[in-house]
Motif scaffolding. Structure first.
Motif, PDB file in Angstrom:
ATOM      1  N   SER A  57       0.823  -1.211   0.000  1.00 26.70           N
ATOM      2  CA  SER A  57       0.000   0.000   0.000  1.00 26.70           C
ATOM      3  C   SER A  57       0.855   1.258   0.000  1.00 26.70           C
ATOM      4  N   ASN A  58       2.009   1.224   0.683  1.00 24.37           N
ATOM      5  CA  ASN A  58       2.881   2.396   0.693  1.00 24.37           C
ATOM      6  C   ASN A  58       3.542   2.622  -0.655  1.00 24.37           C
ATOM      7  N   ARG A  59       3.761   1.531  -1.397  1.00 29.54           N
ATOM      8  CA  ARG A  59       4.326   1.667  -2.752  1.00 29.54           C
ATOM      9  C   ARG A  59       3.291   2.228  -3.714  1.00 29.54           C
ATOM     10  N   GLY A  60       2.011   1.854  -3.509  1.00 26.65           N
ATOM     11  CA  GLY A  60       0.970   2.317  -4.430  1.00 26.65           C
ATOM     12  C   GLY A  60       1.140   1.688  -5.797  1.00 26.65           C
ATOM     13  N   ASP A  61       0.701   2.392  -6.843  1.00 25.98           N
ATOM     14  CA  ASP A  61       0.867   1.913  -8.221  1.00 25.98           C
ATOM     15  C   ASP A  61       0.307   0.511  -8.375  1.00 25.98           C
ATOM     16  N   TYR A  62      -0.943   0.315  -7.951  1.00 21.88           N
ATOM     17  CA  TYR A  62      -1.548  -1.018  -7.934  1.00 21.88           C
ATOM     18  C   TYR A  62      -1.685  -1.615  -9.331  1.00 21.88           C
ATOM     19  N   ASP A  63      -1.930  -0.776 -10.330  1.00 20.53           N
ATOM     20  CA  ASP A  63      -2.052  -1.293 -11.691  1.00 20.53           C
ATOM     21  C   ASP A  63      -0.770  -1.996 -12.121  1.00 20.53           C
ATOM     22  N   LEU A  64       0.375  -1.371 -11.854  1.00 19.57           N
ATOM     23  CA  LEU A  64       1.648  -1.959 -12.251  1.00 19.57           C
ATOM     24  C   LEU A  64       1.942  -3.207 -11.437  1.00 19.57           C
ATOM     25  N   ILE A  65       1.625  -3.184 -10.153  1.00 25.37           N
ATOM     26  CA  ILE A  65       1.848  -4.368  -9.317  1.00 25.37           C
ATOM     27  C   ILE A  65       1.038  -5.550  -9.841  1.00 25.37           C
ATOM     28  N   LEU A  66      -0.228  -5.310 -10.163  1.00 27.91           N
ATOM     29  CA  LEU A  66      -1.081  -6.389 -10.667  1.00 27.91           C
ATOM     30  C   LEU A  66      -0.652  -6.833 -12.063  1.00 27.91           C
ATOM     31  N   ASP A  67      -0.179  -5.891 -12.885  1.00 33.07           N
ATOM     32  CA  ASP A  67       0.339  -6.269 -14.199  1.00 33.07           C
ATOM     33  C   ASP A  67       1.513  -7.244 -14.051  1.00 33.07           C
ATOM     34  N   GLY A  68       2.398  -6.966 -13.089  1.00 30.67           N
ATOM     35  CA  GLY A  68       3.528  -7.852 -12.855  1.00 30.67           C
ATOM     36  C   GLY A  68       3.087  -9.218 -12.357  1.00 30.67           C
ATOM     37  N   ILE A  69       2.028  -9.249 -11.562  1.00 29.78           N
ATOM     38  CA  ILE A  69       1.492 -10.530 -11.105  1.00 29.78           C
ATOM     39  C   ILE A  69       0.941 -11.320 -12.286  1.00 29.78           C
ATOM     40  N   HIS A  70       0.156 -10.665 -13.139  1.00 30.69           N
ATOM     41  CA  HIS A  70      -0.387 -11.329 -14.333  1.00 30.69           C
ATOM     42  C   HIS A  70       0.736 -11.893 -15.204  1.00 30.69           C
ATOM     43  N   GLU A  71       1.810 -11.132 -15.346  1.00 31.95           N
ATOM     44  CA  GLU A  71       2.896 -11.525 -16.245  1.00 31.95           C
ATOM     45  C   GLU A  71       3.681 -12.731 -15.717  1.00 31.95           C
ATOM     46  N   ILE A 134      11.727 -12.847 -12.212  1.00 35.09           N
ATOM     47  CA  ILE A 134      10.655 -11.889 -12.457  1.00 35.09           C
ATOM     48  C   ILE A 134      10.969 -11.072 -13.706  1.00 35.09           C
ATOM     49  N   GLU A 135      10.000 -10.967 -14.580  1.00 41.95           N
ATOM     50  CA  GLU A 135      10.138 -10.164 -15.798  1.00 41.95           C
ATOM     51  C   GLU A 135       9.203  -8.967 -15.734  1.00 41.95           C
ATOM     52  N   TRP A 136       9.634  -7.890 -16.353  1.00 40.52           N
ATOM     53  CA  TRP A 136       8.791  -6.695 -16.422  1.00 40.52           C
ATOM     54  C   TRP A 136       7.538  -7.005 -17.249  1.00 40.52           C
ATOM     55  N   PRO A 137       6.369  -6.579 -16.790  1.00 39.92           N
ATOM     56  CA  PRO A 137       5.130  -6.919 -17.512  1.00 39.92           C
ATOM     57  C   PRO A 137       5.082  -6.299 -18.903  1.00 39.92           C
ATOM     58  N   LYS A 138       4.916  -7.159 -19.891  1.00 38.79           N
ATOM     59  CA  LYS A 138       4.831  -6.710 -21.276  1.00 38.79           C
ATOM     60  C   LYS A 138       3.520  -7.141 -21.916  1.00 38.79           C
ATOM     61  N   SER A 139       3.204  -8.440 -21.807  1.00 35.53           N
ATOM     62  CA  SER A 139       2.040  -8.962 -22.517  1.00 35.53           C
ATOM     63  C   SER A 139       0.742  -8.340 -22.018  1.00 35.53           C
ATOM     64  N   PHE A 140       0.601  -8.181 -20.695  1.00 33.51           N
ATOM     65  CA  PHE A 140      -0.648  -7.631 -20.170  1.00 33.51           C
ATOM     66  C   PHE A 140      -0.793  -6.163 -20.535  1.00 33.51           C
ATOM     67  N   MET A 141       0.301  -5.418 -20.495  1.00 30.16           N
ATOM     68  CA  MET A 141       0.249  -4.008 -20.888  1.00 30.16           C
ATOM     69  C   MET A 141      -0.039  -3.881 -22.378  1.00 30.16           C
ATOM     70  N   ARG A 142       0.520  -4.803 -23.183  1.00 31.58           N
ATOM     71  CA  ARG A 142       0.245  -4.792 -24.615  1.00 31.58           C
ATOM     72  C   ARG A 142      -1.224  -5.115 -24.875  1.00 31.58           C
ATOM     73  N   TYR A 143      -1.752  -6.089 -24.119  1.00 30.81           N
ATOM     74  CA  TYR A 143      -3.167  -6.427 -24.247  1.00 30.81           C
ATOM     75  C   TYR A 143      -4.046  -5.237 -23.869  1.00 30.81           C
ATOM     76  N   ARG A 144      -3.676  -4.548 -22.782  1.00 25.85           N
ATOM     77  CA  ARG A 144      -4.470  -3.400 -22.342  1.00 25.85           C
ATOM     78  C   ARG A 144      -4.474  -2.294 -23.393  1.00 25.85           C
ATOM     79  N   THR A 145      -3.304  -2.045 -23.997  1.00 20.45           N
ATOM     80  CA  THR A 145      -3.224  -1.024 -25.047  1.00 20.45           C
ATOM     81  C   THR A 145      -4.098  -1.410 -26.235  1.00 20.45           C
ATOM     82  N   THR A 146      -4.014  -2.677 -26.645  1.00 16.87           N
ATOM     83  CA  THR A 146      -4.840  -3.155 -27.754  1.00 16.87           C
ATOM     84  C   THR A 146      -6.316  -3.057 -27.426  1.00 16.87           C
TER      85      THR A 146
END
Length: 204
Positions: A57-71, A134-146
């Protein structure tokens, strides 16, 4: 003193821990180390919650955290012979997505205080002892953009329909009742149904 979710302040960001540190703590099981400081199993679980919740919660940026989990979640090595843990993980991620959509639609940002619970639930299900890769989230962010691009195209198309028709035709019903049969007509026989079914479900 028990940890209170309602006492947490939404919106503050602590950048002292990198996002990779957060993912590592979610995916790696360090409960054994913390349990040595605890007298029983219940207090060990409580300490795990008290450690992870403020960290996320102190880090925030929940979208990015969840994107990394998905990836990365399905790259972990966890014991799940009957897929029970995997099903629970997917259900948890689905609920988190619904909460996120509701927050974006209603702008009730205070509900974001519950988003770290998603990561904590997943941690308890599938965290591994060995250090995760751990890899930086790419596929989920690409899917979101599409998804955003296709949704904008669909909305633009829907806005061009005459008002006396569009007022009785929601975007969801437009996709289900019009676009889906149209794709069945226009698609070549060699195209597998799963491909174009996935295509129009992106619009929902």
């Amino acid at each position: 003193m028990p940890f209170e979710i309602s006492s947490q302040v939404v919106g503050q960001t602590d950048m002292s821990r990198s996002i990779f540190d957060i993912w590592k703590e979610i995916f790696q099981n360090r409960k054994m180390k913390r349990a040595k400081r605890s007298d029983n199993c219940c207090s060990g679980m409580s300490n795990g919650f008290d450690f992870l919740y403020p960290l996320i919660s102190n880090r925030g940026d929940y979208d990015l955290i969840l994107d990394g989990i998905h990836e990365n979640i399905f790259q972990l090595h966890y014991h799940d012979p009957i897929m029970q843990k995997t099903v629970k993980c997917l259900n948890t991620l689905g609920i988190s997505d619904l909460v996120h959509q509701y927050v974006m639609r209603t702008q009730h940002m205070s509900l974001n205080v519950y988003q770290p619970l998603t990561a904590i639930s997943l941690h308890r299900l599938i965290a591994q002892v060995q250090k995760p890769i751990i890899e930086w989230p790419k596929s989920f962010m690409r899917y979101r953009t599409t998804f955003m691009e296709k949704r904008d195209i669909l909305r633009s198309w829907h806005n061009k329909i005459a008002p006396y028709i569009s007022r009785h035709l929601s975007i969801k019903s437009f996709v289900e009742d019009t676009v889906s049969p149209l794709l069945h007509i226009l698609s070549p026989p060699t195209l597998r149904p799963a491909i174009y079914s996935h295509f129009f479900y992106l619009f929902l």
